[in-house]
Design a protein around this motif. Structure first.
Motif, short mmCIF file in Angstrom:
data_model
loop_
_atom_site.label_atom_id
_atom_site.label_comp_id
_atom_site.label_asym_id
_atom_site.label_seq_id
_atom_site.Cartn_x
_atom_site.Cartn_y
_atom_site.Cartn_z
N THR A 92 -9.71 6.55 12.57
CA THR A 92 -8.44 6.40 12.02
C THR A 92 -7.74 5.41 13.39
O THR A 92 -8.01 5.51 14.64
CB THR A 92 -7.54 7.35 11.66
N LYS A 93 -6.38 4.84 12.84
CA LYS A 93 -5.61 4.34 13.81
C LYS A 93 -5.12 5.14 14.76
O LYS A 93 -5.15 5.02 16.10
CB LYS A 93 -4.43 3.65 13.25
N ASP A 94 -4.84 6.62 14.38
CA ASP A 94 -4.41 7.57 15.33
C ASP A 94 -5.30 7.97 15.94
O ASP A 94 -5.15 8.24 17.22
CB ASP A 94 -3.82 8.65 14.30
N GLU A 95 -6.47 8.25 15.60
CA GLU A 95 -7.66 8.59 16.52
C GLU A 95 -7.91 7.63 17.62
O GLU A 95 -8.28 7.73 18.67
CB GLU A 95 -8.89 8.81 15.64
N ASN A 139 -18.86 -6.64 15.37
CA ASN A 139 -19.42 -5.56 15.85
C ASN A 139 -18.37 -4.40 15.95
O ASN A 139 -18.73 -3.36 15.89
CB ASN A 139 -19.96 -6.13 17.19
N ARG A 140 -17.22 -4.73 16.49
CA ARG A 140 -16.13 -3.70 16.89
C ARG A 140 -15.79 -2.98 15.44
O ARG A 140 -15.65 -2.00 15.58
CB ARG A 140 -15.18 -4.50 17.32
N THR A 141 -15.82 -3.77 14.36
CA THR A 141 -15.49 -3.18 13.11
C THR A 141 -16.39 -2.03 12.74
O THR A 141 -16.30 -0.96 12.30
CB THR A 141 -15.37 -4.21 11.88
N THR A 142 -17.63 -2.49 12.67
CA THR A 142 -18.82 -1.47 12.69
C THR A 142 -18.78 -0.37 13.43
O THR A 142 -19.01 0.81 12.81
CB THR A 142 -20.15 -2.29 12.79
N ALA A 143 -18.37 -0.46 14.72
CA ALA A 143 -18.72 0.51 15.61
C ALA A 143 -17.37 1.58 15.41
O ALA A 143 -17.26 2.84 15.57
CB ALA A 143 -18.50 -0.05 17.18
N LEU A 144 -16.17 0.88 15.03
CA LEU A 144 -15.09 1.73 14.93
C LEU A 144 -14.85 2.29 13.35
O LEU A 144 -14.03 2.89 12.92
CB LEU A 144 -13.74 1.04 15.34
N LYS A 145 -15.82 1.85 12.71
CA LYS A 145 -15.60 2.35 11.04
C LYS A 145 -15.56 3.91 11.06
O LYS A 145 -16.18 4.82 11.58
CB LYS A 145 -17.21 2.18 10.33
N GLY A 146 -14.47 4.41 10.30
CA GLY A 146 -14.28 5.79 9.96
C GLY A 146 -13.54 6.17 10.87
O GLY A 146 -13.01 7.50 11.08
#
Length: 146
Positions: A123-126, A114-121
């Protein structure tokens, strides 16, 4: 007059609600009858042995009545056990059962997806900037006396 979509706090709340709804649908789709709030409370108990219901409420942003209701449901589901506090009968100690620990382990991979889907796109900096900004907002609100 500003539009709702231009208000940062509206968008933060919208994102949180969208994520919670998505996460709950995923749990249900995988056959789990646990709610996001129940998952949060079990995690809070596991990570903070001896935590009180008031402290749980503060940690998961729920009022006392909601925490009590959720805990009552989890006792019925046999995810947690209430023990009367030995020194103060008004207090209870909460213990996560084996089945509660099992469901947390089983749900973990779904939570991570779920987290991976929500954070898709994003960046680590963002993500680091967002995390930093959210911490500052929290600190500003918690330390403001006015």
């Amino acid at each position: 007059m500003e539009k709702l979509n231009s208000i940062i706090f509206y968008n933060i709340d919208k994102a949180i609600r969208a994520y919670r709804n998505y996460a709950q649908r995923q749990l249900k789709a995988h056959g789990f009858m646990i709610t996001i709030d129940q998952w949060l409370i079990i995690k809070a108990i596991l990570e903070n042995p001896g935590i009180t219901q008031n402290e749980i409420g503060d940690l998961v942003f729920k009022d006392n009545a909601s925490v009590t209701r959720i805990i009552d449901l989890m006792v019925k589901s046999e995810y947690i056990i209430r023990h009367v506090h030995p020194d103060d009968r008004r207090k209870t100690n909460l213990e996560v059962t084996d089945s509660g620990q099992k469901v947390i382990r089983e749900v973990q991979s779904i939570v991570e997806k779920n987290r991976t889907t929500a954070l898709k796109g994003i960046t680590k900096d963002e993500l680091e900037m967002m995390y930093s900004a959210l911490l500052k907002i929290s600190e500003n609100c918690l330390t403001s006396k006015k």
